[in-house]
Design a protein around this motif. Structure first.
Motif, PDB file in Angstrom:
ATOM      1  N   TRP A 153      -2.327  -3.397  -1.258  1.00 16.83           N
ATOM      2  CA  TRP A 153      -3.309  -2.445  -1.780  1.00 16.83           C
ATOM      3  C   TRP A 153      -4.724  -2.990  -1.793  1.00 16.83           C
ATOM      4  N   SER A 189      -8.272 -15.182   4.904  1.00 17.49           N
ATOM      5  CA  SER A 189      -8.447 -14.172   5.949  1.00 17.49           C
ATOM      6  C   SER A 189      -9.272 -14.774   7.082  1.00 17.49           C
ATOM      7  N   ARG A 199     -10.859   1.780  -4.074  1.00 16.47           N
ATOM      8  CA  ARG A 199     -12.303   2.051  -4.000  1.00 16.47           C
ATOM      9  C   ARG A 199     -12.868   2.324  -5.381  1.00 16.47           C
ATOM     10  N   THR A 225       0.821  -1.214   0.000  1.00 17.58           N
ATOM     11  CA  THR A 225       0.000   0.000   0.000  1.00 17.58           C
ATOM     12  C   THR A 225       0.852   1.259   0.000  1.00 17.58           C
ATOM     13  N   GLY A 243      -6.175  -4.726   0.402  1.00 21.36           N
ATOM     14  CA  GLY A 243      -6.800  -4.643   1.721  1.00 21.36           C
ATOM     15  C   GLY A 243      -6.731  -3.252   2.320  1.00 21.36           C
ATOM     16  N   SER A 244      -6.205  -2.302   1.569  1.00 21.20           N
ATOM     17  CA  SER A 244      -5.905  -0.967   2.109  1.00 21.20           C
ATOM     18  C   SER A 244      -7.137  -0.192   2.545  1.00 21.20           C
ATOM     19  N   GLN A 245      -8.287  -0.502   1.955  1.00 21.75           N
ATOM     20  CA  GLN A 245      -9.516   0.227   2.293  1.00 21.75           C
ATOM     21  C   GLN A 245     -10.521  -0.646   3.051  1.00 21.75           C
ATOM     22  N   GLY A 246     -10.000  -1.691   3.671  1.00 22.19           N
ATOM     23  CA  GLY A 246     -10.851  -2.529   4.505  1.00 22.19           C
ATOM     24  C   GLY A 246     -11.349  -3.784   3.826  1.00 22.19           C
ATOM     25  N   GLU A 273      -7.263  -9.394   5.424  1.00 24.45           N
ATOM     26  CA  GLU A 273      -7.637  -8.732   6.675  1.00 24.45           C
ATOM     27  C   GLU A 273      -6.742  -7.536   7.002  1.00 24.45           C
ATOM     28  N   GLY A 274      -5.590  -7.447   6.334  1.00 24.58           N
ATOM     29  CA  GLY A 274      -4.626  -6.394   6.640  1.00 24.58           C
ATOM     30  C   GLY A 274      -4.676  -5.245   5.649  1.00 24.58           C
ATOM     31  N   THR A 275      -4.006  -4.154   6.002  1.00 23.85           N
ATOM     32  CA  THR A 275      -3.969  -2.975   5.124  1.00 23.85           C
ATOM     33  C   THR A 275      -2.627  -2.831   4.420  1.00 23.85           C
ATOM     34  N   TRP A 276      -1.728  -3.796   4.621  1.00 22.01           N
ATOM     35  CA  TRP A 276      -0.377  -3.661   4.062  1.00 22.01           C
ATOM     36  C   TRP A 276      -0.325  -3.858   2.547  1.00 22.01           C
TER      37      TRP A 276
END
Length: 320
Positions: free
Chosen positions: A177, A212, A129, A121, A179-182, A172-175
């Motif tokens: 791209w 996940s 999005r 990310t 998963g960056s927005q949830g 589950e992670g934001t690391w």
């Protein structure tokens, strides 16, 4: 008991693998090792230490991403991409000569923009999005990359080779791209890929693996064959991972086959043989995790691979 694939048009090879996995639940665990170079140091290390081969081999698709920014990437990134080049040749060898199980991990370089290791990310401003909104440049880039990967996977379909396909891993992670927005966005991306690969490209050789442990992020039983999670316990900590299994099993109300997508120190096969926690497989990660004693000693590795509960390549029946 037979497991019905989420894809109604799944190939006979997919059905064969899923039925086998259903049969071994709580009776054994498939040994697995990730590789990402032509040399496959980790695979050879396992064989040198144990005298056996894992039944499952993992391959990395990062170097096959179509949007790698070679002009704005560091030496580490460029080396990793270079070492990953042409490794699908090894995947062919693994399936055609050894008839082992095959799984792919895709550290997907950002479809639009980004620099260096843009699957992270922090290295891209790609707005995921917008990627789920039809008509946007982000959406078009996403589908273009999917089509590129589908072309690669089609060759395996044509040769009737089943693939344990684990896209958008660690959602589950934001690391990364994706998963960056949830988890809600990551779920939409997965469903987009399932539809694109299954109905537009006819990739009926894929076994769909969700990766996940989040209940709120679960993508849905209708597009998942196997649930999985990645885990990196402290070095030399080997357990049956009971709590982690129970948490993962809780993501869905209907029972699902469950696997360890990635792990650092291997699970305790001896403990699993007693507790019968029904993990289907584990896949030790690469580099230091899979070719040194920093996380798993040679004695532990040897003991695991020679345990009756461990399913190594020599114990794997012909599934395709």
């Amino acid at each position: 008991m037979k497991t019905i694939p989420c894809n109604p048009n799944a190939s006979e090879e997919v059905r064969s693998v899923l039925n086998y996995l259903s049969e071994i639940q709580g009776k054994g665990i498939i040994t697995g090792q990730h590789t990402q170079t032509m040399a496959q140091e980790e695979l050879n290390y396992v064989n040198q230490v144990t005298g056996k081969w894992p039944a499952l081999c993992g391959f990395e698709l990062l170097g096959y991403s179509p949007n790698i920014n070679y002009d704005d990437s560091g030496e580490e990134c460029l080396l990793e991409v270079a070492e990953n080049r042409d490794t699908l040749q090894k995947a062919w060898e693994w399936t055609e000569k050894k008839r082992g199980l095959l799984t792919f991990t895709w550290h997907w370089f950002s479809p639009l923009g980004g620099r260096d290791k843009s699957f992270y990310t922090e290295h891209t401003d790609y707005d995921v999005r917008k990627a789920i909104v039809e008509g946007t440049q982000e959406h078009k880039a996403l589908l273009s990359d999917m089509d590129h990967m589908a072309d690669i996977l089609r060759e395996f379909r044509d040769k009737r080779i089943p693939i344990l396909w684990r896209p958008f891993h660690e959602a589950e992670g934001t690391w990364f791209w994706w998963g960056s927005q949830g988890p809600a966005i990551a779920k939409e991306l997965y469903r987009m890929m399932y539809k694109r690969f299954t109905y537009d490209h006819g990739l009926n050789n894929l076994i769909w693996v969700w990766n996940s442990p989040l209940v709120e992020g679960y993508v849905g039983d209708d597009v998942v064959d196997i649930i999985s999670r990645d885990m990196y316990p402290p070095a030399h900590q080997h357990t049956d991972l009971r709590e982690e299994y129970e948490e993962l099993a809780g993501v869905t109300r209907t029972p699902k086959l469950a696997a360890i997508g990635e792990i650092g120190p291997i699970p305790s096969i001896r403990n699993l043989s007693e507790s019968r926690i029904p993990w289907l497989w584990f896949m030790t990660w690469s580099r230091d995790f899979g070719q040194t004693e920093k996380f798993t000693t040679n004695n532990e590795l040897r003991s695991a691979y020679h345990c009756d509960y461990a399913i190594t390549l020599d114990k794997l029946p012909k599934l395709y």
